[in-house]
Design a protein around this motif. Structure first.
Motif, PDB file in Angstrom:
ATOM      1  N   LEU A 186       0.852  -1.172   0.000  1.00 18.41           N
ATOM      2  CA  LEU A 186       0.000   0.000   0.000  1.00 18.41           C
ATOM      3  C   LEU A 186       0.894   1.231   0.000  1.00 18.41           C
ATOM      4  O   LEU A 186       1.569   1.523   0.988  1.00 18.41           O
ATOM      5  CB  LEU A 186      -0.916   0.030   1.227  1.00 18.41           C
ATOM      6  N   LEU A 187       0.937   1.926  -1.142  1.00 16.60           N
ATOM      7  CA  LEU A 187       1.710   3.161  -1.242  1.00 16.60           C
ATOM      8  C   LEU A 187       0.933   4.306  -0.612  1.00 16.60           C
ATOM      9  O   LEU A 187      -0.286   4.414  -0.786  1.00 16.60           O
ATOM     10  CB  LEU A 187       1.975   3.500  -2.707  1.00 16.60           C
ATOM     11  N   VAL A 188       1.629   5.178   0.117  1.00 14.22           N
ATOM     12  CA  VAL A 188       0.994   6.306   0.790  1.00 14.22           C
ATOM     13  C   VAL A 188       1.637   7.605   0.305  1.00 14.22           C
ATOM     14  O   VAL A 188       2.866   7.730   0.279  1.00 14.22           O
ATOM     15  CB  VAL A 188       1.139   6.196   2.319  1.00 14.22           C
ATOM     16  N   ASP A 189       0.796   8.574  -0.077  1.00 18.04           N
ATOM     17  CA  ASP A 189       1.272   9.913  -0.409  1.00 18.04           C
ATOM     18  C   ASP A 189       0.245  10.916   0.088  1.00 18.04           C
ATOM     19  O   ASP A 189      -0.897  10.550   0.393  1.00 18.04           O
ATOM     20  CB  ASP A 189       1.499  10.052  -1.912  1.00 18.04           C
ATOM     21  N   ALA A 199       3.240   6.317  -9.926  1.00 15.68           N
ATOM     22  CA  ALA A 199       3.619   5.369 -10.979  1.00 15.68           C
ATOM     23  C   ALA A 199       5.094   5.015 -10.885  1.00 15.68           C
ATOM     24  O   ALA A 199       5.474   3.839 -11.046  1.00 15.68           O
ATOM     25  CB  ALA A 199       3.292   5.961 -12.350  1.00 15.68           C
ATOM     26  N   ALA A 200       5.944   6.012 -10.612  1.00 22.06           N
ATOM     27  CA  ALA A 200       7.377   5.746 -10.486  1.00 22.06           C
ATOM     28  C   ALA A 200       7.660   4.843  -9.287  1.00 22.06           C
ATOM     29  O   ALA A 200       8.474   3.915  -9.369  1.00 22.06           O
ATOM     30  CB  ALA A 200       8.141   7.061 -10.344  1.00 22.06           C
ATOM     31  N   ALA A 201       6.976   5.100  -8.179  1.00 21.99           N
ATOM     32  CA  ALA A 201       7.173   4.274  -6.986  1.00 21.99           C
ATOM     33  C   ALA A 201       6.664   2.850  -7.212  1.00 21.99           C
ATOM     34  O   ALA A 201       7.319   1.873  -6.842  1.00 21.99           O
ATOM     35  CB  ALA A 201       6.469   4.909  -5.787  1.00 21.99           C
ATOM     36  N   ALA A 202       5.481   2.730  -7.832  1.00 26.75           N
ATOM     37  CA  ALA A 202       4.926   1.404  -8.094  1.00 26.75           C
ATOM     38  C   ALA A 202       5.810   0.626  -9.066  1.00 26.75           C
ATOM     39  O   ALA A 202       6.020  -0.587  -8.904  1.00 26.75           O
ATOM     40  CB  ALA A 202       3.517   1.533  -8.663  1.00 26.75           C
ATOM     41  N   GLY A 203       6.350   1.316 -10.084  1.00 23.35           N
ATOM     42  CA  GLY A 203       7.235   0.650 -11.024  1.00 23.35           C
ATOM     43  C   GLY A 203       8.496   0.133 -10.371  1.00 23.35           C
ATOM     44  O   GLY A 203       8.972  -0.971 -10.677  1.00 23.35           O
ATOM     45  N   ALA A 204       9.034   0.923  -9.436  1.00 27.58           N
ATOM     46  CA  ALA A 204      10.246   0.488  -8.733  1.00 27.58           C
ATOM     47  C   ALA A 204       9.973  -0.729  -7.869  1.00 27.58           C
ATOM     48  O   ALA A 204      10.770  -1.683  -7.829  1.00 27.58           O
ATOM     49  CB  ALA A 204      10.783   1.640  -7.879  1.00 27.58           C
TER      50      ALA A 204
END
Length: 222
Positions: A186-189, A199-204
């Motif tokens: 779960l990415l948080v911003d 998108a950059a974080a999910a791709g990494a």
């Protein structure tokens, strides 16, 4: 009744009188609000009545949810937290976000999107990491993954137009050998603007072998 039963700690009487004479003010509208609350009932109702946004996840993100549009009470609350140094608002904002986070999946890792190094130096703190900690505290079985991503400075994202953000996404990379394979994330911003940062974080994370990536933000620019 014992003679010392009514004794008060030094300064307690003065603080009590101050609360009576000068009630706490809402950080958004500056109206009086209840003690121990950061925002008044009217602002709370407006925030709760706003639409929850769940459409158009960025590339690489399976689903995204935002608590409110980047406007009105939500925008002012976030501005007080990020730009006026009111870091005590993290618990309140994280509480709204946690209410929308899906029930904790087995092995879920909650990952804060790393800030621009320039913005972190300027503010003196990372506004997203405390929000992630607050979410983890109420999601059973969730784990904080604050060390999984690194971000290199490419200059400021804030102030760029949509085309500029999309054309030059942030340089976000997974720390080698730190992402547990196949575990859901779960990415948080704090704010979703174009989706290029998520998108950059999910791709990494996906490139490092993570499981499905979802995302949550407090506000979303429409």
């Amino acid at each position: 009744m014992r003679p010392n039963q009514w004794k008060m700690a030094p300064g307690a009487l003065a603080r009590g009188l101050a609360r009576l004479l000068v009630p706490p003010l809402c950080v958004v509208c500056r109206r009086a609000c209840e003690p121990a609350r950061e925002i008044c009932g009217e602002c709370t109702r407006e925030l709760n009545a706003g639409p929850v946004l769940r459409h158009d996840p960025p590339d690489g993100v399976a689903a995204v949810v935002s608590c409110a549009p980047h406007d009105g009470v939500a925008r002012q609350l976030l501005a007080a937290y990020k730009f006026r140094g009111m870091i005590g608002l993290a618990a309140l904002i994280a509480g709204f976000m946690a209410d929308l986070a899906a029930p904790g999946e087995e092995g879920l890792i909650v990952v804060p999107v790393p800030p621009s190094p320039f913005r972190r130096r300027l503010r003196g703190f990372d506004p997203v990491e405390p929000l992630s900690r607050g979410i983890v505290s109420v999601l059973p079985g969730a784990e904080l993954g604050e060390t999984l991503l690194l971000r290199r400075d490419r200059g400021r994202q804030r102030g760029r137009g949509r085309a500029g953000r999309v054309a030059a996404p942030p340089d976000i990379r997974a720390v080698p050998n730190m992402v547990p394979p196949t575990r859901p994330v779960l990415l948080v911003d704090d704010v979703l603007t174009t989706g290029s940062t998520l998108a950059a974080a999910a791709g990494a994370l996906g490139g490092a072998g993570s499981g499905p990536v979802r995302a949550i933000t407090f506000t979303r620019r429409l």
